[in-house]
Design a protein around this motif. Sequence first.
Motif, short mmCIF file in Angstrom:
data_model
loop_
_atom_site.label_atom_id
_atom_site.label_comp_id
_atom_site.label_asym_id
_atom_site.label_seq_id
_atom_site.Cartn_x
_atom_site.Cartn_y
_atom_site.Cartn_z
N THR A 7 0.91 -1.10 -0.05
CA THR A 7 0.10 0.01 -0.04
C THR A 7 0.76 1.26 -0.03
OG1 THR A 7 -0.23 -0.28 2.40
CG2 THR A 7 -2.01 -1.22 1.14
N ASN A 8 1.89 1.26 -0.89
CA ASN A 8 2.83 2.28 -0.91
C ASN A 8 2.36 3.30 -2.23
OD1 ASN A 8 4.30 1.16 -3.04
ND2 ASN A 8 4.79 -0.45 -1.61
N ASP A 9 3.09 4.42 -2.23
CA ASP A 9 2.83 5.16 -3.56
C ASP A 9 3.00 4.57 -4.74
OD1 ASP A 9 2.35 7.40 -1.63
OD2 ASP A 9 4.28 8.19 -1.67
N ASN A 10 4.26 3.67 -4.96
CA ASN A 10 4.25 3.09 -6.10
C ASN A 10 3.23 2.13 -6.38
OD1 ASN A 10 6.84 4.15 -7.05
ND2 ASN A 10 7.98 3.03 -5.59
N SER A 11 2.50 1.37 -5.53
CA SER A 11 1.68 0.46 -5.65
C SER A 11 0.32 1.12 -6.17
CB SER A 11 1.09 -0.29 -4.46
OG SER A 11 0.61 0.30 -3.35
N GLU A 12 0.08 2.38 -5.62
CA GLU A 12 -1.09 3.18 -6.08
C GLU A 12 -0.83 3.61 -7.64
OE1 GLU A 12 -1.58 6.47 -3.43
OE2 GLU A 12 -2.36 4.97 -1.86
N MET A 13 0.37 3.99 -7.90
CA MET A 13 0.56 4.29 -9.51
C MET A 13 0.59 3.30 -10.26
SD MET A 13 4.17 6.67 -8.87
CE MET A 13 4.51 6.57 -10.45
N PHE A 14 0.91 1.99 -9.73
CA PHE A 14 0.86 0.70 -10.63
C PHE A 14 -0.66 0.23 -10.77
CE2 PHE A 14 1.06 -3.96 -10.70
CZ PHE A 14 1.75 -4.13 -11.66
N GLU A 15 -1.57 0.43 -9.80
CA GLU A 15 -3.07 0.08 -9.90
C GLU A 15 -3.53 0.94 -11.14
OE1 GLU A 15 -4.38 0.50 -6.06
OE2 GLU A 15 -3.82 -1.27 -5.33
N TRP A 16 -3.12 2.14 -11.40
CA TRP A 16 -3.64 2.75 -12.45
C TRP A 16 -3.70 2.10 -13.83
CZ3 TRP A 16 -1.82 4.43 -17.27
CH2 TRP A 16 -2.71 5.50 -17.84
N ILE A 17 -2.84 0.93 -13.82
CA ILE A 17 -2.68 0.28 -15.35
C ILE A 17 -3.98 -0.32 -15.44
CG2 ILE A 17 -1.64 -1.53 -16.33
CD1 ILE A 17 0.93 -0.83 -14.97
N ALA A 18 -4.77 -0.90 -14.22
CA ALA A 18 -5.72 -1.69 -14.32
C ALA A 18 -7.21 -0.74 -14.39
CB ALA A 18 -5.90 -2.76 -13.15
N PHE A 19 -7.09 0.21 -13.41
CA PHE A 19 -8.23 0.98 -13.22
C PHE A 19 -8.12 2.45 -13.87
CE2 PHE A 19 -7.57 -1.95 -9.54
CZ PHE A 19 -8.82 -2.92 -9.72
N GLY A 20 -7.20 2.85 -14.47
CA GLY A 20 -7.13 4.21 -15.06
C GLY A 20 -7.88 3.97 -16.39
N ARG A 21 -8.23 5.38 -16.95
CA ARG A 21 -8.69 5.55 -18.18
C ARG A 21 -8.25 6.57 -18.80
NH1 ARG A 21 -15.09 4.05 -18.45
NH2 ARG A 21 -15.29 2.39 -16.92
N VAL A 22 -8.23 6.41 -20.22
CA VAL A 22 -7.81 7.71 -21.17
C VAL A 22 -8.95 8.00 -22.00
CG1 VAL A 22 -6.00 8.10 -22.76
CG2 VAL A 22 -5.40 6.97 -20.95
N PHE A 23 -9.33 9.11 -22.00
CA PHE A 23 -10.50 9.50 -22.69
C PHE A 23 -11.68 8.77 -22.67
CE2 PHE A 23 -6.69 11.00 -25.47
CZ PHE A 23 -6.65 12.27 -25.22
N GLY A 24 -11.75 8.21 -21.30
CA GLY A 24 -12.76 7.75 -20.97
C GLY A 24 -12.75 5.81 -21.34
N ILE A 25 -11.69 5.63 -21.92
CA ILE A 25 -11.35 4.07 -22.19
C ILE A 25 -10.62 3.56 -21.05
CG2 ILE A 25 -10.55 2.49 -24.07
CD1 ILE A 25 -11.14 4.82 -26.11
N PRO A 26 -10.81 2.34 -20.51
CA PRO A 26 -9.86 1.81 -19.75
C PRO A 26 -8.72 1.36 -20.38
CG PRO A 26 -12.22 0.74 -19.53
CD PRO A 26 -12.05 1.60 -20.94
N VAL A 27 -7.62 1.59 -19.35
CA VAL A 27 -6.23 1.37 -19.89
C VAL A 27 -5.81 0.03 -20.64
CG1 VAL A 27 -3.82 1.19 -19.24
CG2 VAL A 27 -5.15 3.23 -18.51
N PRO A 28 -6.53 -0.88 -19.78
CA PRO A 28 -6.05 -2.64 -20.33
C PRO A 28 -6.62 -2.44 -21.73
CG PRO A 28 -7.02 -2.58 -18.07
CD PRO A 28 -7.27 -1.27 -18.45
N ILE A 29 -7.61 -1.84 -22.12
CA ILE A 29 -8.16 -1.99 -23.58
C ILE A 29 -7.48 -1.44 -24.55
CG2 ILE A 29 -10.14 -1.47 -25.13
CD1 ILE A 29 -12.13 -1.58 -22.45
N ILE A 30 -6.86 -0.04 -24.36
CA ILE A 30 -5.77 0.48 -24.78
C ILE A 30 -4.51 -0.19 -25.04
CG2 ILE A 30 -4.40 2.67 -24.85
CD1 ILE A 30 -6.74 4.16 -23.47
N ILE A 31 -4.26 -0.91 -23.83
CA ILE A 31 -2.93 -1.69 -24.02
C ILE A 31 -3.35 -2.97 -24.98
CG2 ILE A 31 -1.37 -3.15 -22.72
CD1 ILE A 31 -2.01 -1.49 -20.41
N MET A 32 -4.48 -3.40 -24.96
CA MET A 32 -4.79 -4.74 -25.78
C MET A 32 -4.59 -4.19 -27.42
SD MET A 32 -8.40 -6.94 -25.99
CE MET A 32 -9.34 -5.41 -26.32
N LEU A 33 -5.35 -3.03 -27.63
CA LEU A 33 -5.43 -2.35 -29.01
C LEU A 33 -3.93 -2.22 -29.47
CD1 LEU A 33 -8.54 -0.33 -28.60
CD2 LEU A 33 -8.55 -2.51 -29.73
#
Length: 316
Positions: free
Chosen positions: A148-174
């Motif tokens: 539960t450190n600062d780096n783990s919070e940054m890392f979790e953005w990969i799964a839960f972050g969004r870019v222009f409303g699109i989830p990051v995992p979908i962007i990575i896949m594309l």
Amino acid sequence: MLQNKTLKNVLVEQKSLITLLVLILIVSCLSDNFFTLNNIFNILQQTSINAIIAVGMTLVILTSGIDLTVGSIFALAGAVTASMIGADISPFIAICTALILSAILGAFSGVIIAKGKLQAFIATLVMMLILRGATLVYTKGSPISIGTNDNSEMFEWIAFGRVFGIPVPIIIMLVVFAAAWYLLKYTRLGRYIYALGGNESATQLSGINVDKVKIIVYAMSGLLCAVASTIEVSRLSSAQPTAGTGYEMDAIAAVVLGGTSMSGGRGKIIGTLIGALILGFLNNGLNMLGVDAYYQMIVKGGVILLAVLVDKKTNK
């Protein structure tokens, strides 16, 4: 007569896409909650992991090979990433370490196949067992939390972050699929991959370094396992020692459903994306309809068997 033949050819070529559309139509009619934006995003996020691994599997199968190590590399890469994030190491360093390690492990399988002249099935089966054991040793059989450190919070953005409303995992896949599409369509390596799967002896006689192509392809397969693993570890905030179990079968299923020939030399990366989506929509639809998990396995197995039989019949 000519028009009928042309229509038949189009239907055969687009059978995977037609299957996906029919599946979506059927489940949409059976469930009102299926065709919503949130559910579609949910399906695509769940599909992203298998789809990314399936890209690597497609490259391998196009060379007339097979890679059974993907689940084990997936688990080991996740364990390494989680342990480094948990130790408050930068996510960038942790992810790069996992990517490099996975590429090396994949390349090692390629070396065994290319230089050791072992069948891909045997070589990757052995490596699958070794790497699964290595993962259990590394994790001591227990999950590894990212903390539960600062780096783990940054890392979790990969799964839960969004870019222009699109989830990051979908962007990575594309992005992964776009890169693989470009590789196969416009690069020399892509042409070599198809040539190798079509006729290895002729490819070697034409002056192409067949062994090098095999090693590169298996290295890319390993690399993509780490990419997919990063998404799952970020989503779960931990790495499981048994993660990735059976993922090789899911990846192969996506490739087969997408129309890539198991004998190599024929197939398109867009077909693999469609195949992964078929599995993703099928899983989601069965869950929404309340179908028991045991029956889901039977249904998926039947769909895959049907796809193989249709592919065999239409490509005689």
